[in-house]
Design a protein around this motif. Sequence first.
Motif, mmCIF file in Angstrom:
data_model
loop_
_atom_site.group_PDB
_atom_site.id
_atom_site.type_symbol
_atom_site.label_atom_id
_atom_site.label_comp_id
_atom_site.label_asym_id
_atom_site.label_seq_id
_atom_site.Cartn_x
_atom_site.Cartn_y
_atom_site.Cartn_z
ATOM 1 N N LEU A 249 0.837 -1.205 0.000
ATOM 2 C CA LEU A 249 0.000 0.000 0.000
ATOM 3 C C LEU A 249 0.870 1.253 0.000
ATOM 4 O O LEU A 249 0.530 2.272 -0.595
ATOM 5 N N LEU A 250 2.013 1.143 0.675
ATOM 6 C CA LEU A 250 2.919 2.285 0.782
ATOM 7 C C LEU A 250 3.598 2.595 -0.559
ATOM 8 O O LEU A 250 3.730 3.748 -0.949
ATOM 9 N N LEU A 251 3.945 1.531 -1.274
ATOM 10 C CA LEU A 251 4.739 1.730 -2.496
ATOM 11 C C LEU A 251 4.075 2.665 -3.493
ATOM 12 O O LEU A 251 4.715 3.524 -4.076
ATOM 13 N N ASN A 252 2.770 2.491 -3.685
ATOM 14 C CA ASN A 252 2.073 3.253 -4.731
ATOM 15 C C ASN A 252 0.970 4.155 -4.186
ATOM 16 O O ASN A 252 0.098 4.570 -4.934
ATOM 17 N N ASN A 253 1.006 4.432 -2.873
ATOM 18 C CA ASN A 253 -0.067 5.245 -2.287
ATOM 19 C C ASN A 253 -1.441 4.639 -2.587
ATOM 20 O O ASN A 253 -2.317 5.272 -3.180
ATOM 21 N N THR A 254 -1.579 3.386 -2.162
ATOM 22 C CA THR A 254 -2.792 2.619 -2.485
ATOM 23 C C THR A 254 -3.760 2.600 -1.305
ATOM 24 O O THR A 254 -3.345 2.483 -0.157
ATOM 25 N N ASP A 255 -5.055 2.689 -1.615
ATOM 26 C CA ASP A 255 -6.108 2.509 -0.600
ATOM 27 C C ASP A 255 -6.812 1.181 -0.837
ATOM 28 O O ASP A 255 -7.168 0.877 -1.971
ATOM 29 N N VAL A 256 -7.068 0.441 0.246
ATOM 30 C CA VAL A 256 -7.963 -0.717 0.167
ATOM 31 C C VAL A 256 -9.211 -0.329 0.958
ATOM 32 O O VAL A 256 -9.119 -0.020 2.141
ATOM 33 N N ARG A 257 -10.353 -0.274 0.285
ATOM 34 C CA ARG A 257 -11.574 0.242 0.930
ATOM 35 C C ARG A 257 -12.669 -0.812 0.937
ATOM 36 O O ARG A 257 -12.976 -1.392 -0.098
ATOM 37 N N GLY A 258 -13.264 -1.035 2.092
ATOM 38 C CA GLY A 258 -14.372 -1.975 2.193
ATOM 39 C C GLY A 258 -15.653 -1.364 1.635
ATOM 40 O O GLY A 258 -15.857 -0.158 1.720
ATOM 41 N N VAL A 259 -16.482 -2.222 1.053
ATOM 42 C CA VAL A 259 -17.789 -1.790 0.554
ATOM 43 C C VAL A 259 -18.842 -2.676 1.217
ATOM 44 O O VAL A 259 -18.904 -3.872 0.939
ATOM 45 N N GLY A 260 -19.618 -2.115 2.108
ATOM 46 C CA GLY A 260 -20.701 -2.867 2.745
ATOM 47 C C GLY A 260 -21.983 -2.075 2.530
ATOM 48 O O GLY A 260 -22.343 -1.240 3.358
ATOM 49 N N TRP A 261 -22.618 -2.323 1.395
ATOM 50 C CA TRP A 261 -23.731 -1.460 0.995
ATOM 51 C C TRP A 261 -25.016 -1.681 1.810
ATOM 52 O O TRP A 261 -25.580 -0.726 2.344
ATOM 53 N N GLY A 262 -25.485 -2.945 1.920
ATOM 54 C CA GLY A 262 -26.842 -3.224 2.402
ATOM 55 C C GLY A 262 -27.153 -2.608 3.751
ATOM 56 O O GLY A 262 -28.073 -1.793 3.878
ATOM 57 N N ALA A 263 -26.400 -2.992 4.783
ATOM 58 C CA ALA A 263 -26.723 -2.538 6.136
ATOM 59 C C ALA A 263 -26.590 -1.021 6.224
ATOM 60 O O ALA A 263 -27.387 -0.347 6.881
ATOM 61 N N TYR A 264 -25.601 -0.462 5.520
ATOM 62 C CA TYR A 264 -25.397 0.996 5.554
ATOM 63 C C TYR A 264 -26.579 1.721 4.911
ATOM 64 O O TYR A 264 -27.183 2.613 5.497
ATOM 65 N N ALA A 265 -26.919 1.293 3.694
ATOM 66 C CA ALA A 265 -27.940 2.016 2.926
ATOM 67 C C ALA A 265 -29.335 1.829 3.519
ATOM 68 O O ALA A 265 -30.122 2.775 3.596
ATOM 69 N N MET A 266 -29.630 0.597 3.953
ATOM 70 C CA MET A 266 -30.996 0.317 4.392
ATOM 71 C C MET A 266 -31.302 0.905 5.766
ATOM 72 O O MET A 266 -32.459 0.995 6.159
ATOM 73 N N SER A 267 -30.271 1.303 6.521
ATOM 74 C CA SER A 267 -30.542 1.891 7.837
ATOM 75 C C SER A 267 -30.537 3.421 7.787
ATOM 76 O O SER A 267 -30.602 4.075 8.821
ATOM 77 N N ARG A 268 -30.437 3.995 6.587
ATOM 78 C CA ARG A 268 -30.439 5.458 6.456
ATOM 79 C C ARG A 268 -31.605 5.895 5.582
ATOM 80 O O ARG A 268 -31.506 5.832 4.350
ATOM 81 N N PRO A 269 -32.706 6.343 6.190
ATOM 82 C CA PRO A 269 -33.876 6.710 5.401
ATOM 83 C C PRO A 269 -33.513 7.721 4.309
ATOM 84 O O PRO A 269 -32.799 8.695 4.566
ATOM 85 N N GLY A 270 -33.976 7.452 3.101
ATOM 86 C CA GLY A 270 -33.732 8.378 1.987
ATOM 87 C C GLY A 270 -32.435 8.119 1.242
ATOM 88 O O GLY A 270 -32.229 8.629 0.137
ATOM 89 N N PHE A 271 -31.529 7.324 1.828
ATOM 90 C CA PHE A 271 -30.216 7.121 1.189
ATOM 91 C C PHE A 271 -30.356 6.389 -0.148
ATOM 92 O O PHE A 271 -29.816 6.801 -1.181
ATOM 93 N N MET A 272 -31.118 5.272 -0.133
ATOM 94 C CA MET A 272 -31.236 4.492 -1.376
ATOM 95 C C MET A 272 -31.946 5.299 -2.453
ATOM 96 O O MET A 272 -31.629 5.185 -3.629
ATOM 97 N N ARG A 273 -32.908 6.125 -2.039
ATOM 98 C CA ARG A 273 -33.623 6.933 -3.025
ATOM 99 C C ARG A 273 -32.676 7.947 -3.688
ATOM 100 O O ARG A 273 -32.730 8.178 -4.895
#
Length: 322
Positions: A249-273
């Motif tokens: 990650l250091l060599l090329n300034n790399t990010d590893v990012r998690g994607v957890g859509w369902g629980a995040y989106a479904m618990s925020r009213p209006g987000f999916m819309r």
Amino acid sequence: MRSVQVVSLDGPAGVRVVEAPAPTRASGEVLVEVHALGTSWPDLLLSRGEYQLKPEVPFQLGVDFAGVVRESDEGSGLAVGDRVAGCLPYGGGADLVSTSADALFPLPDGVTFEKAAALPMNYLTAQFALETRAQLQPGETVLVNGAAGGVGTACLQVAKGYGARTVAVVSTQEKADFVRALGADEAVLVDGFLAAVKELTDGRGVDVLVDVVGGDLMTDSLRSLGQLGRLLVVGFTGGTIPQVKVNRLLLNNTDVRGVGWGAYAMSRPGFMRRQWDALLPMMESGVVDPPVGTTYPVEEVARALADLENRTVLGKTVLTLR
Ligand SMILES: NC(=O)c1ccc[n+]([C@@H]2O[C@H](COP(=O)([O-])OP(=O)(O)OC[C@H]3O[C@@H](n4cnc5c(N)ncnc54)[C@H](OP(=O)(O)O)[C@@H]3O)[C@@H](O)[C@H]2O)c1
């Protein structure tokens, strides 16, 4: 009414269409007459009791669905007769479904119910991955592995919708042809994909990599990224969860990012819309056009899920109710 139910946690063999009482709409909910039901990876995991949510059997299956509003409250934003797509953690598989307006999205005229049932989970995941997590910019290059699958094809099309160049990594020539037909700029085979990606990017590497496979691909995936590259961890269809050596990650300034859509989106009213609204112009321009593979009558749900389990499907398998 008919209800698609998991009656035992035996995978597709434990899924039946049974008669069940129609739901009564509670205040604040919208009653939808379902026309088409998508099949998805979570349906399969739920049918085996292997999903993060573990409802008690029997329970109603169904993540993605599409249909027509039959009853709603005034001011809900959805009127009787509106065509909608819907997305639930499970429970969308029946002739009638009553749910919160937050889980329902208006459909453009040109989108059929079958295509609509292929849209919500995969395309909202793709939009979240690319916009919220990767902060994708027009002109960047996005590599997608497992690219012929549901999330993969959605990521290819949404990335295009955001003005990116797309590179699809697939396991067979047939899948390469399939993803090119869906709009991928380039398609390369998974064997030797690192060298192919370097060549396609004049040695620079890609800006964003969407990883739905995990497993052994991880090291070469990280090597495929250019400076300031972002690797999105979306799934592990390859069967193993890879380890990342952080010196990479250091060599090329790399990010590893998690994607957890369902629980995040479904618990925020209006987000999916809001996500859906970002996708609407892409649906209208045709850049987002989900591939529907086989359609079966809903009674054949077990066969549709078995197809998914056996990896014999290209495009979304959709069950029709009307
Ligand atoms: N993080 C989130 O928010 C989120 C949201 C939705 C889904 N997901 C996850 O994303 C993953 C992909 O879902 P999907 O609906 O796109 O699945 P899918 O349609 O079955 O596609 C998965 C792809 O993975 C590849 N693959 C490589 N090794 C495989 C193996 N051993 N078994 C099966 N497929 C294999 C296949 O492509 P090749 O044959 O070309 O290799 C296939 O096209 C799943 O793990 C799902 O749970 C995550």
